[in-house]
Design a protein around this motif. Sequence first.
Motif, mmCIF file in Angstrom:
data_model
loop_
_atom_site.group_PDB
_atom_site.id
_atom_site.type_symbol
_atom_site.label_atom_id
_atom_site.label_comp_id
_atom_site.label_asym_id
_atom_site.label_seq_id
_atom_site.Cartn_x
_atom_site.Cartn_y
_atom_site.Cartn_z
ATOM 1 N N LYS A 30 -11.834 -0.587 6.780
ATOM 2 C CA LYS A 30 -10.933 0.556 6.685
ATOM 3 C C LYS A 30 -10.848 1.061 5.253
ATOM 4 O O LYS A 30 -10.861 2.270 5.004
ATOM 5 C CB LYS A 30 -9.549 0.155 7.197
ATOM 6 N N ALA A 31 -10.774 0.147 4.304
ATOM 7 C CA ALA A 31 -10.659 0.538 2.901
ATOM 8 C C ALA A 31 -11.898 1.276 2.416
ATOM 9 O O ALA A 31 -11.810 2.189 1.592
ATOM 10 C CB ALA A 31 -10.404 -0.693 2.034
ATOM 11 N N LEU A 32 -13.067 0.885 2.927
ATOM 12 C CA LEU A 32 -14.325 1.503 2.496
ATOM 13 C C LEU A 32 -14.754 2.657 3.382
ATOM 14 O O LEU A 32 -15.758 3.317 3.089
ATOM 15 C CB LEU A 32 -15.438 0.447 2.461
ATOM 16 N N GLY A 33 -14.023 2.893 4.472
ATOM 17 C CA GLY A 33 -14.399 3.962 5.379
ATOM 18 C C GLY A 33 -15.635 3.650 6.193
ATOM 19 O O GLY A 33 -16.406 4.560 6.549
ATOM 20 N N LEU A 34 -15.845 2.372 6.519
ATOM 21 C CA LEU A 34 -17.000 1.935 7.293
ATOM 22 C C LEU A 34 -16.534 1.359 8.619
ATOM 23 O O LEU A 34 -15.350 1.076 8.808
ATOM 24 C CB LEU A 34 -17.783 0.860 6.527
ATOM 25 N N ASP A 139 8.207 7.376 -0.545
ATOM 26 C CA ASP A 139 7.323 7.840 0.508
ATOM 27 C C ASP A 139 6.057 8.425 -0.097
ATOM 28 O O ASP A 139 6.052 9.543 -0.607
ATOM 29 C CB ASP A 139 8.047 8.872 1.377
ATOM 30 N N ILE A 140 4.956 7.663 -0.035
ATOM 31 C CA ILE A 140 3.672 8.154 -0.518
ATOM 32 C C ILE A 140 3.197 9.321 0.346
ATOM 33 O O ILE A 140 2.560 10.254 -0.146
ATOM 34 C CB ILE A 140 2.624 7.021 -0.509
ATOM 35 N N LEU A 141 3.508 9.275 1.635
ATOM 36 C CA LEU A 141 3.071 10.343 2.526
ATOM 37 C C LEU A 141 3.654 11.685 2.107
ATOM 38 O O LEU A 141 3.024 12.728 2.286
ATOM 39 C CB LEU A 141 3.470 10.024 3.971
ATOM 40 N N ARG A 142 4.855 11.664 1.549
ATOM 41 C CA ARG A 142 5.473 12.905 1.089
ATOM 42 C C ARG A 142 5.187 13.171 -0.383
ATOM 43 O O ARG A 142 5.771 14.078 -0.981
ATOM 44 C CB ARG A 142 6.990 12.838 1.319
ATOM 45 N N ARG A 143 4.336 12.358 -0.977
ATOM 46 C CA ARG A 143 3.908 12.507 -2.371
ATOM 47 C C ARG A 143 5.086 12.396 -3.338
ATOM 48 O O ARG A 143 5.102 13.064 -4.374
ATOM 49 C CB ARG A 143 3.156 13.827 -2.579
ATOM 50 N N ARG A 153 3.325 -4.768 3.323
ATOM 51 C CA ARG A 153 2.117 -3.987 3.546
ATOM 52 C C ARG A 153 2.430 -2.705 4.304
ATOM 53 O O ARG A 153 3.169 -2.719 5.284
ATOM 54 C CB ARG A 153 1.089 -4.802 4.333
ATOM 55 N N SER A 154 1.877 -1.607 3.835
ATOM 56 C CA SER A 154 2.020 -0.341 4.542
ATOM 57 C C SER A 154 1.000 -0.282 5.671
ATOM 58 O O SER A 154 -0.162 -0.641 5.494
ATOM 59 C CB SER A 154 1.790 0.830 3.576
ATOM 60 N N THR A 155 1.444 0.189 6.820
ATOM 61 C CA THR A 155 0.564 0.240 7.993
ATOM 62 C C THR A 155 0.221 1.669 8.398
ATOM 63 O O THR A 155 -0.491 1.866 9.371
ATOM 64 C CB THR A 155 1.238 -0.468 9.177
ATOM 65 N N GLU A 156 0.726 2.666 7.663
ATOM 66 C CA GLU A 156 0.418 4.040 8.016
ATOM 67 C C GLU A 156 -1.086 4.291 7.871
ATOM 68 O O GLU A 156 -1.703 3.898 6.871
ATOM 69 C CB GLU A 156 1.185 5.020 7.118
ATOM 70 N N PRO A 157 -1.722 4.956 8.845
ATOM 71 C CA PRO A 157 -3.178 5.129 8.812
ATOM 72 C C PRO A 157 -3.678 5.981 7.653
ATOM 73 O O PRO A 157 -4.849 5.859 7.256
ATOM 74 C CB PRO A 157 -3.487 5.790 10.162
ATOM 75 N N ASP A 158 -2.822 6.835 7.092
ATOM 76 C CA ASP A 158 -3.259 7.708 6.006
ATOM 77 C C ASP A 158 -3.111 7.068 4.631
ATOM 78 O O ASP A 158 -3.400 7.711 3.617
ATOM 79 C CB ASP A 158 -2.470 9.021 6.026
ATOM 80 N N LEU A 159 -2.660 5.824 4.605
ATOM 81 C CA LEU A 159 -2.467 5.141 3.331
ATOM 82 C C LEU A 159 -3.516 4.059 3.128
ATOM 83 O O LEU A 159 -3.981 3.440 4.078
ATOM 84 C CB LEU A 159 -1.071 4.516 3.257
ATOM 85 N N ILE A 160 -3.884 3.853 1.881
ATOM 86 C CA ILE A 160 -4.768 2.757 1.492
ATOM 87 C C ILE A 160 -3.913 1.703 0.808
ATOM 88 O O ILE A 160 -3.174 1.991 -0.138
ATOM 89 C CB ILE A 160 -5.866 3.243 0.530
ATOM 90 N N HIS A 273 -2.199 7.262 -1.160
ATOM 91 C CA HIS A 273 -2.626 8.086 -0.023
ATOM 92 C C HIS A 273 -4.147 8.176 -0.011
ATOM 93 O O HIS A 273 -4.783 8.273 -1.054
ATOM 94 C CB HIS A 273 -2.007 9.484 -0.131
ATOM 95 N N ARG A 274 -4.718 8.134 1.174
ATOM 96 C CA ARG A 274 -6.178 8.180 1.292
ATOM 97 C C ARG A 274 -6.756 9.420 0.607
ATOM 98 O O ARG A 274 -7.801 9.359 -0.041
ATOM 99 C CB ARG A 274 -6.576 8.151 2.767
ATOM 100 N N ASP A 275 -6.077 10.547 0.722
ATOM 101 C CA ASP A 275 -6.583 11.780 0.119
ATOM 102 C C ASP A 275 -6.630 11.695 -1.401
ATOM 103 O O ASP A 275 -7.470 12.349 -2.046
ATOM 104 C CB ASP A 275 -5.701 12.967 0.523
ATOM 105 N N LEU A 276 -5.734 10.889 -1.981
ATOM 106 C CA LEU A 276 -5.671 10.808 -3.432
ATOM 107 C C LEU A 276 -6.842 10.040 -4.025
ATOM 108 O O LEU A 276 -7.066 10.081 -5.225
ATOM 109 C CB LEU A 276 -4.354 10.154 -3.862
ATOM 110 N N GLN A 277 -7.595 9.318 -3.191
ATOM 111 C CA GLN A 277 -8.746 8.582 -3.715
ATOM 112 C C GLN A 277 -9.843 9.516 -4.206
ATOM 113 O O GLN A 277 -10.747 9.097 -4.913
ATOM 114 C CB GLN A 277 -9.300 7.650 -2.633
#
Length: 296
Positions: A30-34, A139-143, A153-160, A273-277
């Motif tokens: 999940k972390a590597l997107g594989l 809330d990382i999701l709300r930036r 551990r955060s379990t939200e799918p959009d978070l790394i 957030h995944r987008d922030l990577q």
Amino acid sequence: MNWESLRFDWTQLRAFLATAEEGSLSAAAKALGLTQPTLGRQVSALEERLGLALFERVGRGLMLTPSGRELLPHARAMGEAAARLTLAAAGQAQAIEGKIRITASDVFSVYHLPPVLERLREAAPRLEIEVVATNDLRDILRREADIAIRHVRSTEPDLIARKVGDGTAHFYASRTYVARMGRPQSRADLSHHDLIHFGDTDRLLERLRPLGIELGPENFRLGSENGLVAWEMARRGLGILIMADDVAVQTPGMERLLPEMEAVRFPVWLVTHRDLQSSARIRLVFDILADALGRG
């Protein structure tokens, strides 16, 4: 160990590094997107190339073998070099500057972050870094923050989320408190002492019961939502407090109680957030935090 063979396939080494840091193939994938099978094949290919077993299965997770532990620091060094190379290339189009908000607990912000901030200033002097010291989960999701340091551990799918280590804590009291009230000789003795809380008292009591410590609200007559305030109360001799060991050793006059008692353990997670990577500055700060806190 045949270190020379590692230079031929960074993909396999990256798969090993992610699996070691995440503790399972699924989390690493999940972390590597594989996909998990793809990542598993990469790890197996590295083990076959080296002729070594790097992991052993423990329950649903994976644990490093002695060979894996020997390889890990070398893999991290190569990972850092790869990150620097990527950042150097990205720097042509994306400057390492701008504002980044890091959120962590008040205690963590005071006792752990300053040395890391020194490293960040050296690596990227044009960054603007704001530390949001709060015991609330921003809330990382709300930036509300770009990177969070959490103990769950955060379990939200959009978070790394990357686990960078485990902390330990014990009961501590000041020398003045021990001189006045005596030293508890057993867990049962704690019920005759004044304790200090910070955060949710009910949750703390629930965590202590499996350790054989039965306390009630009457033991916690002082406390604060702010961990630094609670620690100052303990330092002033007002009661006993559970505190991280690496914080306590930095505070003169504090004594660890019940030394034979097993530690209260808590994980340390980095979250973004995944987008922030895709941001070079976020990747830089995230990687430096992971390396510094992992070594701590």
